[in-house]
Design an enzyme around this catalytic site. Structure first.
Site, PDB file in Angstrom:
ATOM      1  N   GLU A  38      28.321  13.159  -9.859  1.00 19.73           N
ATOM      2  CA  GLU A  38      27.592  14.144  -9.053  1.00 19.73           C
ATOM      3  C   GLU A  38      27.635  13.738  -7.593  1.00 19.73           C
ATOM      4  O   GLU A  38      26.835  12.942  -7.131  1.00 19.73           O
ATOM      5  CB  GLU A  38      26.151  14.258  -9.534  1.00 19.73           C
ATOM      6  CG  GLU A  38      25.376  15.389  -8.901  1.00 19.73           C
ATOM      7  CD  GLU A  38      25.905  16.767  -9.307  1.00 19.73           C
ATOM      8  OE1 GLU A  38      26.550  17.411  -8.454  1.00 19.73           O
ATOM      9  OE2 GLU A  38      25.687  17.195 -10.449  1.00 19.73           O
ATOM     10  N   GLU A  41      24.508  15.402  -2.633  1.00 17.17           N
ATOM     11  CA  GLU A  41      23.370  14.509  -2.459  1.00 17.17           C
ATOM     12  C   GLU A  41      22.054  15.262  -2.350  1.00 17.17           C
ATOM     13  O   GLU A  41      22.006  16.414  -1.957  1.00 17.17           O
ATOM     14  CB  GLU A  41      23.543  13.657  -1.188  1.00 17.17           C
ATOM     15  CG  GLU A  41      24.802  12.828  -1.150  1.00 17.17           C
ATOM     16  CD  GLU A  41      25.917  13.487  -0.370  1.00 17.17           C
ATOM     17  OE1 GLU A  41      26.851  12.775   0.027  1.00 17.17           O
ATOM     18  OE2 GLU A  41      25.854  14.734  -0.179  1.00 17.17           O
ATOM     19  N   SER A 100      24.847   6.292  -1.559  1.00 18.73           N
ATOM     20  CA  SER A 100      24.676   6.969  -0.262  1.00 18.73           C
ATOM     21  C   SER A 100      23.949   6.133   0.793  1.00 18.73           C
ATOM     22  O   SER A 100      24.270   4.963   0.941  1.00 18.73           O
ATOM     23  CB  SER A 100      24.047   8.360  -0.442  1.00 18.73           C
ATOM     24  OG  SER A 100      24.876   9.163  -1.268  1.00 18.73           O
ATOM     25  N   CYS A 114      23.040  10.240  -4.015  1.00 20.68           N
ATOM     26  CA  CYS A 114      23.879  11.077  -4.861  1.00 20.68           C
ATOM     27  C   CYS A 114      23.731  10.650  -6.312  1.00 20.68           C
ATOM     28  O   CYS A 114      22.853   9.872  -6.673  1.00 20.68           O
ATOM     29  CB  CYS A 114      25.328  10.984  -4.403  1.00 20.68           C
ATOM     30  SG  CYS A 114      26.015   9.309  -4.491  1.00 20.68           S
ATOM     31  N   SER A 398      31.889   5.185   0.950  1.00 22.64           N
ATOM     32  CA  SER A 398      30.678   5.487   1.708  1.00 22.64           C
ATOM     33  C   SER A 398      30.765   4.820   3.071  1.00 22.64           C
ATOM     34  O   SER A 398      31.317   3.717   3.198  1.00 22.64           O
ATOM     35  CB  SER A 398      29.428   4.987   0.983  1.00 22.64           C
ATOM     36  OG  SER A 398      29.138   5.766  -0.151  1.00 22.64           O
ATOM     37  N   HIS A 421      30.267  10.356   2.589  1.00 22.14           N
ATOM     38  CA  HIS A 421      30.338   9.907   1.197  1.00 22.14           C
ATOM     39  C   HIS A 421      31.390  10.728   0.473  1.00 22.14           C
ATOM     40  O   HIS A 421      31.458  11.954   0.647  1.00 22.14           O
ATOM     41  CB  HIS A 421      28.974  10.025   0.525  1.00 22.14           C
ATOM     42  CG  HIS A 421      27.910   9.265   1.253  1.00 22.14           C
ATOM     43  ND1 HIS A 421      27.779   7.900   1.158  1.00 22.14           N
ATOM     44  CD2 HIS A 421      26.967   9.669   2.133  1.00 22.14           C
ATOM     45  CE1 HIS A 421      26.784   7.500   1.940  1.00 22.14           C
ATOM     46  NE2 HIS A 421      26.288   8.557   2.548  1.00 22.14           N
TER      47      HIS A 421
END
Length: 548
Positions: A38, A41, A100, A114, A398, A421
């Site tokens: 996923e 964020e 993140s 995230c 990141s 990210h």
């Protein structure tokens, strides 16, 4: 933890306000992005005063920056993420996280996470820390269970894109409605919005007005679960003829501006840059070819700024900013603009550094330089800027950037940030770019920054949100649905500069704009745009989330 910082005994003092970096190597052990899924964020901003200059006396001049790193880490445990490294500067501390980023200013906290992190579970602890450790005014009898005190925020902002895999989220993040209910249990007078198409790409926003109040502990009669849930408003393009008064923001908020670019369906060739194998091959080629070497002038400047130790007095970089080649002493603190590469030239017999074959900050620096991210805010204009980047195994990236005002510009003393990210896997590819560097400071239009970022990833589609404090701090200005003043066209809101910026965003090279939604919020203008690439044939957007 290995503390990489300028040693106290070092002869040359760093220039005032220059950021420095701390790396938590314990947190980087065994990080693996194989199961990352996923990318979109969750983003929370907690303001405890309108600006650093308006902190209450009880908070002291440092405000939230006076809070220890250990306290923030305790809060982040509730969110289910770890600190990888930190850039400390005069105006903001930037924490690079396993999921993140977090930015701590004297007057506000920004947390962006995230994956399946439970960001809102950390909110009560944030309010407690602001009250007891930072000294902000608070309610001693807090309605939040188990929390001895909770600071009363000035403003609260929570937002996110629609999830791709909402069924895998945890806690209150399984649906937007659950998130709104959670926030309503904590704050009075919040407003919830869905921006964009319900059956297409969309973005959620929850915010409170200035001088937020905590929800009282008593239970209202006849309200489900004891709390009334704020209704989510769906924002559509307002009619240009519909006038409305804007309750414009307070003087010290007028410079607040946040740009967010959320990209999906990344071009596979561009996405390769964020895989460990590819980045290591790039680094090896550069190393043996000697194609990246320090600029002599910048190297002299670095002598006074970036000599680092491992916290035990062992010097990790020499006086000109070059790093020796061992896993403990790669100079991850270099300003990695392509104008200022920090990899030393090598002899043919010199072994290839092992830190350029494994995940971490070293390869993160390689990627930020090679992909062009370091040139969004180049070192030539921002010599004191710092980028803290990390490349994950087997892929994922990141980066945080801390951007002081440009050299010689005394009008913008504050330090700003950007964060990036990347989840490059084809089945869930995603990248985000966020910054609060003001457009007027860069000397470029918003569209130019967006184009430069989009060219790094070449997404099939992306959305842009520009959240900007209204320009006038004292007057209520009558504006039309597009933010332009009614009447003679003069005034602080809208005008020629706003029109120019808006026109530029209509023409992002290689893309067609699908949606444009404008909304006037309390003290802020929100503009949401959604784009698809001209040659995109990927079908309908992957919504994932269809209810709120």
């Amino acid at each position: 933890m290995v503390n990489i910082e300028i040693p106290k005994h070092y002869t040359y003092s760093p220039c005032e306000g220059t950021p420095h970096l701390t790396i938590n190597k314990n947190a980087t052990v065994d990080l693996d992005s194989s199961n990352a899924f996923e990318g979109p964020e969750k983003l929370l901003e907690l303001w405890f005063s309108a600006s650093p200059s308006s902190l209450p006396q009880t908070a002291g001049p440092s405000g939230l920056k006076a809070v220890s790193a250990d306290e923030w880490k305790e809060m982040l445990d509730l969110v289910n993420c770890k600190v990888l490294s930190t850039i400390e500067s005069e105006h903001v501390d930037a924490y690079l996280l396993s999921e993140s980023s977090m930015f701590v200013f004297p007057h506000k906290l920004i947390l962006k996470t995230c994956g399946t992190t439970t960001l809102l579970h950390g909110l009560p602890k944030m309010l407690e820390i602001a009250a007891l450790s930072a000294g902000f005014p608070h309610a001693p009898a807090c309605p939040l269970k188990g929390i001895p005190a909770a600071a009363t925020p000035y403003r609260v902002f929570y937002s996110r894109k629609n999830f791709l895999f909402p069924d895998k989220q945890r806690g209150p993040h399984r649906s937007w409605r659950d998130e709104v209910r959670y926030l309503d249990k904590m704050f009075l007078g919040g407003s919830a919005y869905m921006v964009g198409k319900m059956n297409g790409e969309h973005w959620y926003l929850y915010l409170t007005g200035p001088h937020t109040e905590l929800t009282p502990p008593q239970t209202p009669d006849g309200v489900e679960d004891g709390y009334a849930t704020t209704k989510t408003t769906m924002l559509n393009v307002p009619s240009p003829s519909a006038g409305s008064y804007v309750n414009v923001c307070r003087p010290e908020e007028t410079r607040d501006e946040t740009l967010e670019v959320l990209m999906t369906d990344l071009d596979p060739e561009n996405a390769k840059q964020f895989y460990l194998d590819h980045a290591s091959a790039v680094a090896e080629g550069q190393f043996y070819q000697g194609s990246l070497h320090s600029n002599e002038t910048t190297g002299e400047q670095t002598t006074t700024m970036t000599t680092l130790t491992n916290g035990e007095g062992v010097i990790l970089t020499n006086g000109n900013g070059h790093a020796a080649h061992s896993s403990a002493d790669f100079d991850v603190f270099s300003n990695t603009s392509s104008e200022n590469g920090e990899f030393p030239s090598s002899d043919e017999d010199e072994p290839f550094p092992t830190e350029l074959t494994t995940e971490g900050h070293a390869l993160g620096s390689v990627v930020s330089n090679a992909c062009g991210l370091a040139d969004v805010y180049p070192a030539s204009r921002y010599p004191d800027s710092r980028i803290d980047a990390y490349l994950f195994t087997p892929c994922g990236f990141s980066a945080n950037g801390v951007i002081p005002g440009p050299a010689g510009d005394k009008s913008t003393g504050a330090t700003h940030y950007f964060t990036v990210h990347v989840t490059p896997e084809p089945h869930c590819s995603y990248a985000s770019f966020e910054t609060n560097v003001p457009c007027r400071q860069t000397g470029r239009e918003t569209a130019e920054v967006v184009e430069q970022v989009v060219n790094i990833f070449r997404p099939g589609r992306f959305s842009v949100t520009l959240f900007e404090a209204t320009a006038n701090a004292r007057d209520n200005v009558m504006v039309d649905g597009y933010g332009k003043p009614l009447g003679n066209g003069a005034g602080p809101v809208g005008g020629a500069s706003t029109a120019k910026r808006s026109a530029g965003m209509e023409c992002i090279k290689g893309y067609r704009r699908i949606d444009r939604i404008v909304h006037d919020l309390d003290g802020y203008d929100l503009v949401f745009r959604y784009y698809e690439r001209d040659d995109w044939k990927g079908g309908a957007p992957r919504i994932g989330e269809v209810r709120f």
